[in-house]
Design a protein around this motif. Structure first.
Motif, PDB file in Angstrom:
ATOM      1  N   ILE B 201       1.107  -1.516  -0.011  1.00 49.02           N
ATOM      2  CA  ILE B 201       0.112   0.171  -0.050  1.00 49.02           C
ATOM      3  C   ILE B 201       0.969   1.104  -0.093  1.00 49.02           C
ATOM      4  CG2 ILE B 201      -1.739   1.070   1.349  1.00 49.02           C
ATOM      5  CD1 ILE B 201      -1.939  -2.045   2.674  1.00 49.02           C
ATOM      6  N   ALA B 202       0.844   2.671  -0.951  1.00 49.14           N
ATOM      7  CA  ALA B 202       1.733   3.143  -1.043  1.00 49.14           C
ATOM      8  C   ALA B 202       1.191   4.898   0.083  1.00 49.14           C
ATOM      9  CB  ALA B 202       1.185   3.716  -2.682  1.00 49.14           C
ATOM     10  N   PRO B 203       2.087   4.802   0.272  1.00 49.90           N
ATOM     11  CA  PRO B 203       1.432   6.000   1.433  1.00 49.90           C
ATOM     12  C   PRO B 203       0.470   6.821   0.531  1.00 49.90           C
ATOM     13  CG  PRO B 203       4.128   5.767   1.527  1.00 49.90           C
ATOM     14  CD  PRO B 203       3.676   4.792   0.114  1.00 49.90           C
ATOM     15  N   PRO B 204       0.342   8.228   1.043  1.00 44.23           N
ATOM     16  CA  PRO B 204      -0.455   8.060   2.573  1.00 44.23           C
ATOM     17  C   PRO B 204      -0.756   7.330   3.246  1.00 44.23           C
ATOM     18  CG  PRO B 204      -1.263   9.945   1.040  1.00 44.23           C
ATOM     19  CD  PRO B 204      -0.524   9.316  -0.017  1.00 44.23           C
ATOM     20  N   THR B 205      -2.027   6.748   2.399  1.00 45.97           N
ATOM     21  CA  THR B 205      -2.521   6.176   2.889  1.00 45.97           C
ATOM     22  C   THR B 205      -1.989   5.068   4.037  1.00 45.97           C
ATOM     23  OG1 THR B 205      -3.376   5.442   0.653  1.00 45.97           O
ATOM     24  CG2 THR B 205      -3.893   3.761   2.115  1.00 45.97           C
ATOM     25  N   PRO B 206      -2.889   5.221   5.537  1.00 45.50           N
ATOM     26  CA  PRO B 206      -1.950   4.762   6.399  1.00 45.50           C
ATOM     27  C   PRO B 206      -1.792   3.037   6.108  1.00 45.50           C
ATOM     28  CG  PRO B 206      -4.473   5.803   6.991  1.00 45.50           C
ATOM     29  CD  PRO B 206      -4.208   6.053   5.497  1.00 45.50           C
ATOM     30  N   ASP B 207      -0.954   2.391   6.578  1.00 42.73           N
ATOM     31  CA  ASP B 207      -1.311   0.932   6.511  1.00 42.73           C
ATOM     32  C   ASP B 207       0.152   0.495   7.159  1.00 42.73           C
ATOM     33  OD1 ASP B 207      -0.069  -1.782   5.974  1.00 42.73           O
ATOM     34  OD2 ASP B 207       1.585  -0.544   5.356  1.00 42.73           O
ATOM     35  N   TRP B 208       0.025  -0.039   8.391  1.00 41.61           N
ATOM     36  CA  TRP B 208       1.251  -0.523   9.460  1.00 41.61           C
ATOM     37  C   TRP B 208       1.979  -0.728   8.994  1.00 41.61           C
ATOM     38  CZ3 TRP B 208      -2.993  -4.702  11.611  1.00 41.61           C
ATOM     39  CH2 TRP B 208      -3.945  -3.358  12.230  1.00 41.61           C
ATOM     40  N   GLY B 209       2.846  -1.061   8.211  1.00 37.13           N
ATOM     41  CA  GLY B 209       3.584  -2.086   7.655  1.00 37.13           C
ATOM     42  C   GLY B 209       4.621  -0.677   6.639  1.00 37.13           C
ATOM     43  N   THR B 210       3.865   0.205   6.038  1.00 40.03           N
ATOM     44  CA  THR B 210       4.947   1.574   6.146  1.00 40.03           C
ATOM     45  C   THR B 210       4.591   2.653   7.422  1.00 40.03           C
ATOM     46  OG1 THR B 210       2.725   2.308   5.206  1.00 40.03           O
ATOM     47  CG2 THR B 210       4.600   2.191   2.730  1.00 40.03           C
ATOM     48  N   MET B 211       4.068   2.402   8.112  1.00 35.34           N
ATOM     49  CA  MET B 211       4.499   3.223   9.438  1.00 35.34           C
ATOM     50  C   MET B 211       5.874   2.656  10.036  1.00 35.34           C
ATOM     51  SD  MET B 211       0.576   3.206  10.781  1.00 35.34           S
ATOM     52  CE  MET B 211       0.950   4.178  12.474  1.00 35.34           C
ATOM     53  N   ILE B 212       5.518   1.174   9.871  1.00 34.37           N
ATOM     54  CA  ILE B 212       6.654   0.664  11.077  1.00 34.37           C
ATOM     55  C   ILE B 212       8.463   1.059   9.847  1.00 34.37           C
ATOM     56  CG2 ILE B 212       8.137  -1.520  11.171  1.00 34.37           C
ATOM     57  CD1 ILE B 212       5.481  -2.761  11.562  1.00 34.37           C
ATOM     58  N   SER B 213       7.986   0.898   8.282  1.00 33.44           N
ATOM     59  CA  SER B 213       9.348   0.832   7.649  1.00 33.44           C
ATOM     60  C   SER B 213       9.542   2.716   8.080  1.00 33.44           C
ATOM     61  CB  SER B 213       9.194   1.078   6.411  1.00 33.44           C
ATOM     62  OG  SER B 213       8.740   2.048   5.129  1.00 33.44           O
ATOM     63  N   GLU B 214       8.523   3.972   8.112  1.00 29.37           N
ATOM     64  CA  GLU B 214       8.641   5.000   8.165  1.00 29.37           C
ATOM     65  C   GLU B 214       9.690   5.396  10.008  1.00 29.37           C
ATOM     66  OE1 GLU B 214       5.829   7.119   7.153  1.00 29.37           O
ATOM     67  OE2 GLU B 214       5.606   6.790   4.969  1.00 29.37           O
ATOM     68  N   GLY B 215       9.224   4.709  10.343  1.00 30.86           N
ATOM     69  CA  GLY B 215       9.642   4.977  11.784  1.00 30.86           C
ATOM     70  C   GLY B 215      11.069   4.611  12.258  1.00 30.86           C
ATOM     71  N   GLN B 216      10.900   3.376  10.904  1.00 29.40           N
ATOM     72  CA  GLN B 216      12.679   2.559  11.578  1.00 29.40           C
ATOM     73  C   GLN B 216      13.804   3.997  11.031  1.00 29.40           C
ATOM     74  OE1 GLN B 216      13.724  -0.110   8.194  1.00 29.40           O
ATOM     75  NE2 GLN B 216      15.648  -0.790  10.036  1.00 29.40           N
ATOM     76  N   THR B 217      13.408   4.735  10.744  1.00 32.12           N
ATOM     77  CA  THR B 217      14.623   5.821  10.479  1.00 32.12           C
ATOM     78  C   THR B 217      14.925   6.355  11.802  1.00 32.12           C
ATOM     79  OG1 THR B 217      13.513   6.266   9.250  1.00 32.12           O
ATOM     80  CG2 THR B 217      14.910   7.766   9.058  1.00 32.12           C
ATOM     81  N   PHE B 218      13.913   6.262  12.871  1.00 27.35           N
ATOM     82  CA  PHE B 218      13.822   6.803  14.045  1.00 27.35           C
ATOM     83  C   PHE B 218      14.227   6.066  15.356  1.00 27.35           C
ATOM     84  CE2 PHE B 218      10.969   9.489  11.351  1.00 27.35           C
ATOM     85  CZ  PHE B 218      12.631  10.669  10.892  1.00 27.35           C
ATOM     86  N   ILE B 219      14.993   4.930  14.364  1.00 24.84           N
ATOM     87  CA  ILE B 219      14.987   4.345  15.812  1.00 24.84           C
ATOM     88  C   ILE B 219      15.729   4.427  16.976  1.00 24.84           C
ATOM     89  CG2 ILE B 219      16.400   2.308  14.690  1.00 24.84           C
ATOM     90  CD1 ILE B 219      15.091   0.052  15.630  1.00 24.84           C
TER      91      ILE B 219
END
Lengths: 341, 254
Positions: B201-219
């Motif tokens: 699922i392409a952003p900006p549609t919210p999806d748990w997977g993309t949320m995790i990958s976006e959050g990984q930058t700030f781990i």
């Protein structure tokens, strides 16, 4: 002492081989190996066909994908020609087969302009090492946990192990990897958080966390199966006989019960190998490892379809070979399995 | 458990005061507070809002993507089990071939080839998802075929289609539904994984997977951004498998 050993052997034989029918000679064993081999070959043939057609049946034109939506028609025609995509489908397939059997690869990479075999071979060591480590961790941990659970039935560990698969089923592998990075890499600084460092030891060290991650996804189902098998064997007549013969519990457990219980679990591992390899490809991406997984993703983003086909082909054939090996191996471990077909 | 999740997803617009895509660049990467229960992400979007809106997307796709493979799997499985012989051989060969490909490899390749996004997910699972059901149903209907009442139905002259539809199907369906529950968990994880890898699922549609990958930058600093969406997936997984276990117990007792 010698007498005792002999007796033990005999009892053990009886346990494992009691159902062995009289007609199971070496000939039937080799026939079933042959039939397993034939089945594997049929599957490989189908895999080759599937790998060829998968790019062609699913909607989407690889040439347009490579050149982008705004490519001129002449560019598209030229690209089609150089990739051989302008030929009739049958002819393309013959070319594909010819290449496969002559050079053992799926053509030349569009981006790197080298054989896909070379590209994949370069990346194989990391992935292979990771898979081997993951399998090793999986087996050691699964056997240990299952043994504790089976020998202390309804104990705390047993209960935890029974709940465990329900919880881990919904855990994405990459997310488990992230959690491990967070805890052991970022917070505790025990492991590097990505890439591989030099030297054999450095490589093994930096592959530990990814390997644990991959193993983590495999352990629950294996433990569950092994536990059930262990309990099954522990309750069987020959174990009771062994116990009555005064053989120490530890010996019974390791030498006799584990061997008998391992066969169905081994087969489950064979089924899971396909998931394990897939998980490894994803995990490489999380940990930034330069293996087949990262090659796959760079090939995907650059639309390098011969490379994608090559990876799919090699992985699938590897899975078939591993399963063939396991089938033959379990035939040796348990002669009862032979002749069932 | 699932009820709570579904109602959160359905009533998402009523529960949250924020829009899932609404950015507030003045309020980025905030930790949990009274205004933002789970804090905000790198674009100042409310994490809790995105979480429950993502539940909407992911659960909807999960259910829709499961319909076709569920039906084809049962259909092919029944045919193969009931008739045996060459149909069985064909279905077995197809399953063996598809199973040989590592699950994530084939999912990634097909999803990519059919174009990233929702459509790719549907095509992928229509292609590979039926195997699980076909295998279970095949074994069951093969054993049912040998039972006396099926033979007597045949003697009575009932057509095969009738036997399959009214006698075999009701008997294999419970088991198939139990499998469906576990399979949905796997499917959800696959959807999320594709999202994480950037071919779902392409952003900006919210999806748990993309949320995790976006959050990984700030781990390193904002660890909750990537971990919390994962817990949502795990929660859903537990809920679904508990339902599966419950149904299995129920039918076993009957």
């Amino acid at each position: 002492m010698k007498m005792h050993m002999l007796n033990k052997r005999r009892i053990f034989r009886k346990g494992i081989l009691s159902n062995r029918a009289a007609g199971h000679t070496a000939a039937t064993v080799s026939i079933s190996i042959l039939s397993a081999l034939l089945k594997a070959m049929a599957t490989v043939a189908c895999i080759i066909v599937a790998v060829f057609f998968i790019i062609r049946i699913v909607p989407g034109d690889p040439v347009k994908m490579i050149l982008g939506e705004h490519a001129s028609p002449s560019e598209i025609i030229q690209m089609r020609h150089s990739l051989g995509l302008d030929l009739p489908l049958g002819q393309q397939f013959v070319r594909f087969l010819h290449h496969l059997f002559m050079y053992g690869d799926t053509g030349t990479s569009i981006i790197y302009n080298v054989s896909t075999r070379t590209l994949i071979a370069e990346r194989t060591p990391v992935t292979l090492l990771l898979i081997v480590m993951a399998i090793a961790i999986t087996i050691v941990v699964a056997v240990l946990l299952a043994m504790i659970a089976a020998t202390h039935k309804d104990g705390l560990v047993d209960h935890l192990i029974r709940i465990f698969p329900t919880i881990t089923l919904g855990m994405p592998v990459f997310w488990v990897g992230l959690l491990l990075i967070l805890v052991f890499g970022v917070w505790l600084h025990w492991f590097p958080v990505g890439g591989t460092s030099g030297g054999l030891f450095g490589t093994l060290y930096s592959l530990t966390l990814p390997a644990i991650t991959v193993a983590f996804s495999q352990i629950p189902s294996l433990v569950r199966s092994l536990r059930a098998q262990l309990l099954d064997v522990l309750g069987s007549d020959f174990v009771v006989t062994l116990k009555a013969a005064g053989i120490p519990n530890r010996v019974i457990l390791f030498r006799h019960v584990l061997r008998n219980a391992s066969i169905p679990t081994l087969m489950l591992l064979g089924v899971n190998v396909s998931y394990l390899i897939g998980g490894t490809l994803v995990i490489e991406q999380v940990f930034g490892l330069k293996g087949i997984g990262s090659l796959l993703f760079s090939a995907i983003s650059s639309r390098d379809f011969p490379v994608i086909q090559g990876i799919a082909l090699y992985c699938a054939v590897a899975v078939v070979l591993i399963n063939l090996f396991i089938e033959i191996l379990s035939g040796y471990l348990d002669p009862r399995l032979k002749g069932d077909d | 458990m699932l009820l709570l999740l579904v109602s959160l997803a359905v009533f998402a617009p009523l529960i949250s005061r924020y829009q899932p895509a609404a950015q507030n660049l003045a309020d980025i990467l905030r930790p949990s507070s009274a205004n933002h229960w789970l804090g905000t992400d790198q674009l100042g979007r409310d994490l809790f809002t995105r979480l429950i809106y993502a539940a909407r997307t992911d659960l909807r796709i999960m259910i829709l993507a499961e319909i076709l493979p569920f039906c084809t799997g049962i259909f092919l499985g029944m045919l193969a089990g009931y008739y045996g012989k060459w149909i069985d051989a064909l279905v077995t060969l197809m399953t063996n071939t598809l199973i040989a490909f590592p699950f994530y490899l084939i999912v990634i390749v097909v999803a990519f080839a059919s174009g990233a996004g929702e459509r790719g997910i549907y095509i992928t699972f229509a292609l590979v998802g039926w195997i699980v059901f076909a295998r279970v149903v095949k074994g069951l209907s093969a054993s049912l075929r040998k039972q006396e009442w099926v033979a007597s139905a045949k003697v009575l002259g009932l057509p095969d289609s009738r036997i399959l539809l009214f006698h075999i199907l009701p008997n294999v369906l419970p088991q198939a539904i139990v499998v469906l529950m576990t399979d949905m968990v796997g499917l959800l994880v696959a959807i999320v994984t594709l999202g994480y890898l950037g071919i779902g699922i392409a952003p900006p549609t919210p999806d748990w997977g993309t949320m995790i990958s976006e959050g990984q930058t700030f781990i390193y600093s904002k660890w909750w951004l990537s971990t919390i969406p994962g817990f949502a997936v795990v929660y859903t997984g537990i809920a679904l498998s508990l339902i599966g276990d419950g149904l299995a117990d129920l039918w076993r007792r009957k």
